[in-house]
Design a protein around this motif. Structure first.
Motif, PDB file in Angstrom:
ATOM      1  N   ARG A   1       0.808  -1.306  -0.100  1.00 27.12           N
ATOM      2  CA  ARG A   1       0.005   0.119  -0.041  1.00 27.12           C
ATOM      3  C   ARG A   1       0.899   0.989   0.039  1.00 27.12           C
ATOM      4  NH1 ARG A   1      -5.407   1.630   3.290  1.00 27.12           N
ATOM      5  NH2 ARG A   1      -5.173   4.164   2.987  1.00 27.12           N
ATOM      6  N   ASP A   2       0.812   2.101  -0.928  1.00 23.76           N
ATOM      7  CA  ASP A   2       1.600   3.335  -1.112  1.00 23.76           C
ATOM      8  C   ASP A   2       3.013   2.760  -0.947  1.00 23.76           C
ATOM      9  OD1 ASP A   2      -0.733   4.910  -1.549  1.00 23.76           O
ATOM     10  OD2 ASP A   2      -1.044   5.179   0.709  1.00 23.76           O
ATOM     11  N   GLY A   3       3.275   1.786  -1.734  1.00 24.04           N
ATOM     12  CA  GLY A   3       4.881   1.454  -1.774  1.00 24.04           C
ATOM     13  C   GLY A   3       5.352   0.636  -0.688  1.00 24.04           C
ATOM     14  N   GLU A   4       4.560   0.650   0.510  1.00 26.85           N
ATOM     15  CA  GLU A   4       4.955  -0.122   1.627  1.00 26.85           C
ATOM     16  C   GLU A   4       4.373  -1.553   1.687  1.00 26.85           C
ATOM     17  OE1 GLU A   4       6.113   1.342   5.055  1.00 26.85           O
ATOM     18  OE2 GLU A   4       6.763   3.342   4.143  1.00 26.85           O
ATOM     19  N   LEU A   5       5.079  -2.479   2.204  1.00 27.50           N
ATOM     20  CA  LEU A   5       4.478  -4.042   2.361  1.00 27.50           C
ATOM     21  C   LEU A   5       3.625  -3.848   3.642  1.00 27.50           C
ATOM     22  CD1 LEU A   5       5.225  -6.945   1.450  1.00 27.50           C
ATOM     23  CD2 LEU A   5       6.664  -6.942   3.265  1.00 27.50           C
ATOM     24  N   ILE A   6       2.435  -4.499   3.176  1.00 27.18           N
ATOM     25  CA  ILE A   6       1.325  -4.714   4.074  1.00 27.18           C
ATOM     26  C   ILE A   6       1.696  -6.095   4.743  1.00 27.18           C
ATOM     27  CG2 ILE A   6      -1.165  -5.232   4.398  1.00 27.18           C
ATOM     28  CD1 ILE A   6      -1.578  -3.646   1.801  1.00 27.18           C
ATOM     29  N   ASP A   7       1.573  -5.777   6.227  1.00 31.76           N
ATOM     30  CA  ASP A   7       1.744  -7.248   7.215  1.00 31.76           C
ATOM     31  C   ASP A   7       0.271  -7.702   7.150  1.00 31.76           C
ATOM     32  OD1 ASP A   7       2.574  -9.093   8.863  1.00 31.76           O
ATOM     33  OD2 ASP A   7       3.127  -7.609  10.347  1.00 31.76           O
ATOM     34  N   VAL A   8      -0.047  -8.832   6.649  1.00 33.63           N
ATOM     35  CA  VAL A   8      -1.369  -9.662   6.549  1.00 33.63           C
ATOM     36  C   VAL A   8      -1.533 -10.464   7.672  1.00 33.63           C
ATOM     37  CG1 VAL A   8      -1.228  -9.031   4.063  1.00 33.63           C
ATOM     38  CG2 VAL A   8      -0.439 -11.333   4.849  1.00 33.63           C
ATOM     39  N   VAL A   9      -2.716 -10.862   7.927  1.00 35.85           N
ATOM     40  CA  VAL A   9      -3.099 -11.774   8.777  1.00 35.85           C
ATOM     41  C   VAL A   9      -3.729 -13.034   7.841  1.00 35.85           C
ATOM     42  CG1 VAL A   9      -4.881 -12.637  10.618  1.00 35.85           C
ATOM     43  CG2 VAL A   9      -3.649 -10.381  10.624  1.00 35.85           C
ATOM     44  N   PRO A  10      -3.069 -14.208   7.911  1.00 35.65           N
ATOM     45  CA  PRO A  10      -3.506 -15.248   7.059  1.00 35.65           C
ATOM     46  C   PRO A  10      -5.154 -15.667   7.172  1.00 35.65           C
ATOM     47  CG  PRO A  10      -1.531 -15.790   8.068  1.00 35.65           C
ATOM     48  CD  PRO A  10      -2.020 -14.741   8.431  1.00 35.65           C
TER      49      PRO A  10
ATOM     50  N   ARG B   1      -1.287  -6.555  12.805  1.00 34.14           N
ATOM     51  CA  ARG B   1      -1.160  -5.367  12.785  1.00 34.14           C
ATOM     52  C   ARG B   1      -0.489  -4.723  11.361  1.00 34.14           C
ATOM     53  NH1 ARG B   1      -5.195  -4.007  14.776  1.00 34.14           N
ATOM     54  NH2 ARG B   1      -4.885  -1.508  14.746  1.00 34.14           N
ATOM     55  N   SER B   2      -1.159  -3.884  10.656  1.00 35.92           N
ATOM     56  CA  SER B   2      -0.567  -3.396   9.498  1.00 35.92           C
ATOM     57  C   SER B   2       0.714  -2.712   9.679  1.00 35.92           C
ATOM     58  CB  SER B   2      -1.566  -2.605   8.563  1.00 35.92           C
ATOM     59  OG  SER B   2      -0.918  -2.048   7.667  1.00 35.92           O
ATOM     60  N   GLN B   3       1.653  -2.969   8.659  1.00 37.91           N
ATOM     61  CA  GLN B   3       2.947  -1.922   8.618  1.00 37.91           C
ATOM     62  C   GLN B   3       2.513  -0.541   8.252  1.00 37.91           C
ATOM     63  OE1 GLN B   3       5.925  -4.047   6.719  1.00 37.91           O
ATOM     64  NE2 GLN B   3       6.317  -5.465   8.411  1.00 37.91           N
ATOM     65  N   VAL B   4       1.583  -0.334   7.437  1.00 41.89           N
ATOM     66  CA  VAL B   4       1.262   0.831   6.913  1.00 41.89           C
ATOM     67  C   VAL B   4       0.604   1.686   7.687  1.00 41.89           C
ATOM     68  CG1 VAL B   4      -0.006   1.672   4.773  1.00 41.89           C
ATOM     69  CG2 VAL B   4       1.040  -0.454   4.690  1.00 41.89           C
ATOM     70  N   ARG B   5       0.791   2.755   7.755  1.00 43.09           N
ATOM     71  CA  ARG B   5       0.071   3.920   8.566  1.00 43.09           C
ATOM     72  C   ARG B   5      -0.508   4.990   7.123  1.00 43.09           C
ATOM     73  NH1 ARG B   5       0.946   0.541  11.077  1.00 43.09           N
ATOM     74  NH2 ARG B   5       1.628   0.436  13.505  1.00 43.09           N
ATOM     75  N   PRO B   6      -1.834   4.682   6.916  1.00 33.81           N
ATOM     76  CA  PRO B   6      -2.199   5.769   5.976  1.00 33.81           C
ATOM     77  C   PRO B   6      -2.267   7.003   6.482  1.00 33.81           C
ATOM     78  CG  PRO B   6      -3.747   3.459   6.169  1.00 33.81           C
ATOM     79  CD  PRO B   6      -2.616   3.654   7.339  1.00 33.81           C
ATOM     80  N   ARG B   7      -2.842   7.862   5.525  1.00 34.11           N
ATOM     81  CA  ARG B   7      -2.982   9.286   5.931  1.00 34.11           C
ATOM     82  C   ARG B   7      -3.763   9.275   7.607  1.00 34.11           C
ATOM     83  NH1 ARG B   7      -3.740   8.671   0.827  1.00 34.11           N
ATOM     84  NH2 ARG B   7      -5.703   7.682   1.121  1.00 34.11           N
TER      85      ARG B   7
ATOM     86  N   LEU C   1      -6.823  -4.192  10.025  1.00 33.26           N
ATOM     87  CA  LEU C   1      -6.445  -5.709   9.891  1.00 33.26           C
ATOM     88  C   LEU C   1      -6.701  -5.996   8.310  1.00 33.26           C
ATOM     89  CD1 LEU C   1      -7.583  -7.321  12.899  1.00 33.26           C
ATOM     90  CD2 LEU C   1      -5.122  -6.691  12.876  1.00 33.26           C
ATOM     91  N   TYR C   2      -5.423  -6.347   7.773  1.00 32.17           N
ATOM     92  CA  TYR C   2      -5.733  -6.876   6.367  1.00 32.17           C
ATOM     93  C   TYR C   2      -5.611  -8.576   6.414  1.00 32.17           C
ATOM     94  CZ  TYR C   2      -4.847  -2.123   4.780  1.00 32.17           C
ATOM     95  OH  TYR C   2      -4.733  -0.722   4.660  1.00 32.17           O
ATOM     96  N   TYR C   3      -6.516  -9.042   6.065  1.00 30.51           N
ATOM     97  CA  TYR C   3      -6.403 -10.579   5.990  1.00 30.51           C
ATOM     98  C   TYR C   3      -6.148 -11.131   4.533  1.00 30.51           C
ATOM     99  CZ  TYR C   3      -8.972 -10.097  10.326  1.00 30.51           C
ATOM    100  OH  TYR C   3      -9.392  -9.730  11.565  1.00 30.51           O
ATOM    101  N   PHE C   4      -5.584 -12.075   4.506  1.00 35.02           N
ATOM    102  CA  PHE C   4      -4.846 -12.719   3.294  1.00 35.02           C
ATOM    103  C   PHE C   4      -5.300 -13.936   2.877  1.00 35.02           C
ATOM    104  CE2 PHE C   4      -1.728 -14.661   0.706  1.00 35.02           C
ATOM    105  CZ  PHE C   4      -1.247 -13.821  -0.204  1.00 35.02           C
TER     106      PHE C   4
ATOM    107  N   TRP D   1     -10.230  -6.249   3.787  1.00 34.96           N
ATOM    108  CA  TRP D   1     -10.108  -5.267   5.014  1.00 34.96           C
ATOM    109  C   TRP D   1     -11.378  -4.472   5.370  1.00 34.96           C
ATOM    110  CZ3 TRP D   1      -8.117  -3.863   0.465  1.00 34.96           C
ATOM    111  CH2 TRP D   1      -8.264  -2.642   0.130  1.00 34.96           C
ATOM    112  N   SER D   2     -11.588  -3.713   6.294  1.00 35.63           N
ATOM    113  CA  SER D   2     -12.667  -2.814   6.509  1.00 35.63           C
ATOM    114  C   SER D   2     -12.476  -1.623   5.818  1.00 35.63           C
ATOM    115  CB  SER D   2     -13.212  -2.770   7.858  1.00 35.63           C
ATOM    116  OG  SER D   2     -14.308  -2.015   8.184  1.00 35.63           O
TER     117      SER D   2
END
Length: 488
Positions: free
Chosen positions: A183-192, A215-221, A296-299, A319-320
């Protein structure tokens, strides 16, 4: 002493057997996976102190039940080995047989065997045989990669949270590639996902990535971006709805309203034939529930074998959705594969529809024409090339049903067949929405008189009038004739 003596006797007998019969060892040099289209050379090395008889290469097919001979070397018909006929020399010789396979394809994948035969030193009628084997693995880079939205198109929801899923589809690869999202160039840490098997969970890990902590590594705006978008449009919507009501009554306040409108338009050709009203309602009234800025991003990872031996992989990220933060966010799907020198990727920018641009054909609609009103595009931000996901388009007529009696029409284009003069000045609303937002825009239809229909009507009236004038003398003649007959 019986034990050591017996061992010595065994060694002596083995040595004598070796001296009389000779020896042969065969091995094939290992090969890394070969990319389809490359040229590969299979090398068979063998050591012997005897005289070479033959070398045969086989390709094993049909699961090992059949062998296809691809190369044969027969020493009986090759005089280059005549210097080895000296039976008194005891010399260990190293041979190498190679087979070159140019531009390997998928059907070249499989097991290969190298069979070598030498003459027995005790008798040329006997042949000692040995063989080696190797598996040639042909790998295929992905042919295509794309990112789509699941369950698309979908409407915008103002009153409840909704999950959003991106699907990355990778086709034509062998073996299955490793897929991950950014996301925006940053790797997303996902939950299987719970439905993902353990073997598939490993696919979601990228080399060098730490174990997921949910938890996601990405910090959106951050929250600063919310101040310009948490606006209350109640007053704006109310005033615009009042404006729509006024437009609906356009040309209907008086009995001569529509006719006067047609006369004014026909008098001046320089007046625009369509009036495109700027964007009227933009849905900034986002849901009132509390949404996390760090979701949370589910993969989930699925793969399926294709008929040509390659794999189709579908990686899903769920994700939500938060329209306030996710609008104009760049998501990319990247693929690592041993046949690729660098990752392969596809990317999309989540974009809410804004400022639809409408076009009307023909530009000057006349009575009886078929009119097409089409959404040509949208106003896009600097980071977006298109609205994604694909919006839902809904057309309505302000103040009444559409020409065919329906309340609304779904689709990118609205078609009005054989428009009547009564549609002059009518307003049509186009609503475009996707899970990130909704927007409305309007256009007004101006209908001109059709000279061809007008001439045809005048011609019909003239014929009708002429027939009426001819009917009266004909009737008088019939009456006179009838009266004459009665007198006679």
């Amino acid at each position: 002493m019986s034990g050591p003596l017996a061992l010595c006797c065994l060694l002596l007998s083995a040595l004598s057997l070796r001296l009389t019969s000779g020896y042969l060892t065969v091995s094939i040099e290992p090969l890394p996976p070969v990319v389809i289209g490359d040229t590969v050379t299979l090398k068979c090395n063998f050591h012997t102190d005897g005289n070479l008889r033959e070398i045969v290469w086989f390709r094993v097919t049909e699961g090992g039940s059949a062998k296809q001979k691809i190369f044969t070397y027969d020493a009986m018909y090759n005089t280059s080995y005549s210097h080895m006929e000296d039976k008194h020399r005891r010399e260990d010789l190293v041979y190498q047989s190679s087979v070159r396979l140019p531009e390997v394809q998928m059907e070249d994948d499989g097991l290969y065997e190298c069979h070598v035969g030498i003459y027995d030193r005790s008798s040329r009628d006997k042949v000692i045989l040995s063989s080696g084997s190797i598996v040639l693995t042909v790998i295929v880079p992905p042919k295509s990669i794309s990112v789509v939205a699941a369950n698309s198109p979908a409407p915008f929801s103002r009153y409840e949270a909704q999950n959003f899923t991106l699907v990355c589809i990778v086709t034509g690869a062998k073996p299955a590639p490793m897929v991950y999202f950014k996301r925006d160039g940053e790797l997303i840490d996902v939950v299987p996902s719970a439905q993902t098997p353990a073997s598939e969970e490993d696919q979601s890990k990228v080399p060098g990535q730490e174990k997921s902590r949910g938890r996601s590594q990405v910090r959106p705006r951050g929250s600063q971006a919310l101040t310009s978008r948490d606006l209350d449009d109640t007053k704006l919507q109310k005033s615009l709805l009042e404006q729509e009501g006024k437009l609906a009554r356009l040309g209907q306040d008086g009995p001569e309203g529509p006719q006067q409108g047609q006369e004014q338009v026909s008098e001046s050709d320089s007046e625009p034939t369509t009036e495109v009203i700027p964007e009227t309602v933009v849905s900034r009234e986002f849901p009132r529930w509390v949404q996390s800025s760090d979701p949370l991003y589910y993969f989930q990872h699925q793969q399926q074998a294709s008929g040509d031996g390659t794999m189709e992989v579908r990686a899903m990220l769920t994700w939500s959705l938060n329209p306030q933060l996710d609008n104009e966010a760049l998501f990319s799907c990247e693929v690592n594969h041993p046949a690729l020198s660098m990752p392969m990727q596809a990317e999309v920018t989540l974009t809410a529809p804004r400022g639809p641009k409408l076009s009307m054909s023909p530009s000057k609609a006349k009575v009886g024409d078929t009119v097409r009103i089409t959404v040509q595009g949208f106003q896009l931000g600097p980071s977006a090339s298109e609205v994604f996901p694909e919006p839902i388009y809904t057309w309505t007529k302000v103040g009444g049903p559409l020409l065919d009696g329906r309340e609304e029409h779904n689709g990118r284009e609205l078609i009005l067949e054989r428009v009547p003069a009564e549609l002059n000045g009518s307003m049509f609303r186009c609503t475009a929405q996707n899970p990130l937002g909704s927007t409305d825009t309007h256009t007004r239809l101006i209908v001109f008189d059709n000279p061809r229909l007008k001439k045809g009507k005048e011609h019909f009236n003239a014929i009708d009038s002429g027939a009426t004038h001819l009917w009266f003398p004909f009737t008088s003649m019939l009456l006179l004739l009838s009266f004459t007959c009665k007198l006679t």
